[in-house]
Design a protein around this motif. Structure first.
Motif, short mmCIF file in Angstrom:
data_model
loop_
_atom_site.label_atom_id
_atom_site.label_comp_id
_atom_site.label_asym_id
_atom_site.label_seq_id
_atom_site.Cartn_x
_atom_site.Cartn_y
_atom_site.Cartn_z
N THR A 40 0.79 -1.26 0.02
CA THR A 40 0.03 -0.13 0.07
C THR A 40 0.85 1.33 0.04
N GLY A 41 2.04 1.16 0.02
CA GLY A 41 2.99 2.00 0.19
C GLY A 41 3.28 2.65 1.53
N PHE A 42 2.53 2.39 2.32
CA PHE A 42 2.58 2.82 4.00
C PHE A 42 3.85 1.94 4.76
N ARG A 43 4.42 2.59 5.47
CA ARG A 43 5.46 2.05 6.34
C ARG A 43 4.95 1.44 7.44
N VAL A 44 5.51 0.70 8.32
CA VAL A 44 5.40 0.36 9.90
C VAL A 44 6.57 0.60 10.47
N THR A 45 6.17 1.54 11.52
CA THR A 45 7.43 2.04 12.22
C THR A 45 7.31 1.62 13.84
N TYR A 46 8.18 1.91 14.69
CA TYR A 46 8.24 1.67 16.12
C TYR A 46 6.69 2.58 16.68
N THR A 47 6.57 3.50 16.11
CA THR A 47 5.37 4.40 16.31
C THR A 47 3.98 3.68 16.23
N HIS A 48 4.06 3.04 14.87
CA HIS A 48 2.71 2.18 14.83
C HIS A 48 2.48 1.10 15.60
N MET A 49 3.74 0.45 15.85
CA MET A 49 3.53 -0.89 16.51
C MET A 49 3.25 -0.70 17.89
N ASN A 50 3.96 0.35 18.44
CA ASN A 50 3.56 0.72 20.01
C ASN A 50 2.15 1.35 19.97
N THR A 51 1.78 2.31 19.03
CA THR A 51 0.33 2.54 18.92
C THR A 51 -0.60 1.24 19.07
N TRP A 52 -0.36 0.18 18.36
CA TRP A 52 -1.13 -0.87 18.30
C TRP A 52 -1.00 -1.41 19.74
N ILE A 53 -0.06 -1.69 20.30
CA ILE A 53 0.14 -2.13 21.51
C ILE A 53 -0.77 -1.44 22.51
N ILE A 54 -0.64 -0.12 22.43
CA ILE A 54 -1.57 1.01 23.27
C ILE A 54 -2.96 0.48 22.92
N MET A 55 -3.50 0.52 21.77
CA MET A 55 -4.71 0.30 21.28
C MET A 55 -5.28 -0.97 21.97
N GLY A 56 -4.29 -1.97 21.75
CA GLY A 56 -4.62 -3.34 22.11
C GLY A 56 -4.98 -3.22 23.60
N CYS A 57 -4.19 -2.60 24.38
CA CYS A 57 -4.34 -2.59 25.87
C CYS A 57 -5.44 -1.86 26.05
N LEU A 58 -5.77 -1.00 25.47
CA LEU A 58 -6.98 0.21 25.74
C LEU A 58 -8.30 -0.68 25.31
N PHE A 59 -8.24 -1.38 24.22
CA PHE A 59 -9.55 -2.14 23.82
C PHE A 59 -9.79 -3.41 24.88
N LEU A 60 -8.68 -3.86 25.31
CA LEU A 60 -8.90 -5.01 26.10
C LEU A 60 -9.49 -4.42 27.63
N PHE A 61 -9.00 -3.36 28.20
CA PHE A 61 -9.60 -2.45 29.14
C PHE A 61 -11.23 -2.33 28.84
N ALA A 62 -11.32 -1.78 27.65
CA ALA A 62 -12.46 -1.16 27.39
C ALA A 62 -13.60 -2.39 27.49
N ILE A 63 -13.03 -3.62 26.76
CA ILE A 63 -14.08 -4.83 26.68
C ILE A 63 -14.42 -5.14 28.11
N ILE A 64 -13.19 -5.30 28.96
CA ILE A 64 -13.39 -5.89 30.37
C ILE A 64 -14.45 -4.61 31.12
N VAL A 65 -14.24 -3.50 30.94
CA VAL A 65 -15.31 -2.39 31.48
C VAL A 65 -16.71 -2.76 30.84
N ARG A 66 -16.66 -2.97 29.51
CA ARG A 66 -18.04 -3.26 28.77
C ARG A 66 -18.73 -4.56 29.64
N ILE A 67 -18.01 -5.61 29.75
CA ILE A 67 -18.49 -6.69 30.46
C ILE A 67 -18.89 -6.62 31.70
#
Lengths: 254, 172
Positions: A40-67
């Motif tokens: 796609t022409g997009f590169r993946v850097t540490y920034t993106h990877m760490n953003t995904w890690i953060i997103m994953g943690c926050l999603f997990l937290f949000a799902i726990i809260v939702r349950i």
């Protein structure tokens, strides 16, 4: 000299200095992990990877809260419920007091932004490279604030919005345009500079001999990561809210 | 693979777009899963508490109204009680007077009757006494007479008395 050339030269200088200093210390540079993501022409850097890690943690937290939300009592009896209620209510009050009750729906946006910036700033404590130490992240946040400022300005108070460019005198128009354009730049560079500065200082400190690396880095982390991280998050969200609220006519706020 | 800290080129714009997408997704998910449900939960609770407070206030108002009504009724009852008591007292007093009057009348009647009886008894006694006196005196007289007169005289006298009596009887 052209501004972009100057900035690039500056950036190259900083990169060179840091790469020289961090040969034996903490790696604070951004690495490209994937050059071309699925073609796609997009590169993946540490920034993106760490953003995904953060997103994953926050999603997990949000799902726990939702349950757990289904088990929440009218009278809170767990620390978890108290904590969730406290953060949501704090954000709601924060938005309502800055933007008026009618625009408290901005809490939906700013709650996510606040959580993302805060966790990004604090993730340096765990040895990750903060996504907010990348101009791409902070510029994207600054750009979204810029978009919201002008979107709300045009849709909620069109007359005041366009009149605002001619205040206090019509010939002040260029000045007003520059000041409007400066808003996202100042927002994004403030956050970027503070967090990158903190991580550069931490990185340089870790190149020092081992005997000064006992105890002192903890204090530096408290200042640069925790204190500055909280402060910059708060400043970014607060300023974004104020700028957006500025463009909304007062009479529509309550 | 190059390393960088700040790159102001087309890649940075691509990174920016990528991050924008990430941020939007993050905010949308956080809003959908966490912020909005919790806010709705808090709002529902606030509404419920507000409703409870309002209904409690309404009930209190209702209760106060009822209280005022009953106090009014109690006051009316007091008044009524006073009236009934007064009436009863008046009636009682009247009855008392009547009873006294009746008693007086009866006493008077009894007294009168007693007086009549007494008089009758008195007269009876008088008659009795008179009879006794007559009897005694006649006994006495007969003794005296027996001593004083002889048989002839006595017969003569008896005849005279009988004849007198006879005349009186015929006359009356």
């Amino acid at each position: 000299m052209d501004l972009s050339v100057e900035l690039t030269t500056m950036a190259e200088g900083v990169t060179k200095a840091v790469s020289e200093a961090s040969q034996s210390g903490l790696d604070i540079k951004n690495h490209v992990l994937v050059e071309d993501l699925f073609g796609t022409g997009f590169r993946v850097t540490y920034t993106h990877m760490n953003t995904w890690i953060i997103m994953g943690c926050l999603f997990l937290f949000a799902i726990i809260v939702r349950i757990k939300l289904n088990k929440f009592k009218a009278v809170p009896n767990t620390g978890f419920q108290n904590f969730i209620e406290a953060i949501v209510e704090a954000m709601d009050n924060f938005v309502s007091s800055n933007m008026g009750n009618k625009y408290s729906y901005f809490g939906n946006w700013f709650f996510g932004v606040f959580a993302f910036i805060l966790i990004s700033n604090l993730i340096g404590l765990l040895g990750f490279r903060a996504p907010t130490a990348d101009l791409a992240t902070t510029a994207c946040l600054g750009f979204s604030t810029f978009f919201l400022i002008h979107f709300m300005g045009i849709f909620k108070g069109r007359k005041e919005y366009f009149k605002g460019y001619l205040d206090p005198f019509p010939f002040w128009l260029p000045m007003n345009i520059i000041s409007e354009l400066a808003t996202p730049v100042s927002l994004s560079f403030r956050l970027f500079g503070n967090i990158l500065g903190g991580s550069i200082i931490m990185g340089l400190f870790y190149t020092l001999p081992a005997y000064v690396k006992v105890g002192i880095p903890a204090a530096l982390h408290i200042y640069f990561d925790v204190f500055a991280g909280f402060l910059q998050t708060f400043i970014f969200v607060m300023l974004s809210m104020s700028f957006i609220a500025d463009k909304i006519p007062d009479e529509t706020k309550n | 693979m190059e390393d960088f800290i700040l790159s102001l080129d087309i890649n940075m714009l691509k990174d920016l777009a990528f991050q924008l997408l990430n941020t939007v997704i993050l905010c949308a998910v956080m809003s959908y899963l966490l912020y909005k449900p919790v806010k709705n939960f808090l709002a529902a609770r606030r509404d419920r508490i507000e409703g409870q407070i309002n209904s409690a206030e309404g009930q209190l108002k209702e209760a106060n109204k009822m209280k005022a009504l009953y106090e009014e009724k109690l006051r009316a009852i007091d008044k009524e009680k006073e009236m009934i008591l007064t009436e009863a007292r008046n009636r009682g007093a009247q009855r008392e007077q009547e009873i006294i009057a009746e008693a007086k009348l009866e006493a008077e009647t009894l007294k009168n009757r007693a007086m009549v009886d007494i008089q009758r008894e008195q007269e009876k006694a008088k008659d009795e006494i008179k009879k006794q006196i007559i009897e005694v005196s006649s006994i006495m007289a007969s003794r005296f007479v027996a001593e004083a007169i002889d048989r002839e005289k006595q017969e003569k006298m008896v005849d005279e008395v009988i004849s007198d009596l006879g005349e009186v009887k015929w006359l009356s």
